[in-house]
Design a protein around this motif. Structure first.
Motif: not given
Length: 123
Positions: A52-56, A71-72, A78-80
């Motif tokens: 959710r927060r982009g940390g993992r 993840k912005d 969300v980007y790949l």
């Protein structure tokens, strides 16, 4: 919740592409996000996931070291980032959103799906 994936295209082996997935209709920061892909004649497979927060972040072995998920939460996107693309990366890529916190590789864990964007890598 609507997910709109974009950024696919036709490239040569070794090139890069960045896929985007814009999410609307929900609090984006409350969603974990994932990318899956499905090659012609094959089952859908997990590519990557971000918390959710982009940390993992999590990656399939086939893309580890070449793909990066970001993840912005400010842009609801969300980007790949896909580098060093190979012909075997050719597939329709789908973004997916998960309201839960414990899912990772299983497509059944995800609640919402985008329409898919085609990536074709030629040798």
């Amino acid at each position: 919740v609507q997910l709109q994936a974009s950024g696919g295209g036709s490239v040569q082996a070794g090139d890069s592409l960045r896929l985007s997935c814009l999410v609307s209709g929900s609090t984006f920061s409350s969603l974990a996000m994932g990318w899956f892909r499905q090659a012609q004649g094959k089952e859908r497979e997990f590519v990557s996931r971000i918390s959710r927060r982009g940390g993992r972040t999590y990656y399939a072995d086939a893309v580890k070291g070449r793909f990066t998920i970001v993840k912005d939460n400010g842009e609801n996107t969300v980007y790949l980032q896909m580098n060093s693309l190979k012909p075997e990366d050719t597939a329709v890529y789908y973004c997916a959103a998960d309201r839960g916190v414990s899912g990772t590789y299983n497509a059944d864990d995800y609640d919402y799906w985008g329409q898919g964007t085609l990536v074709t890598v030629s040798s």
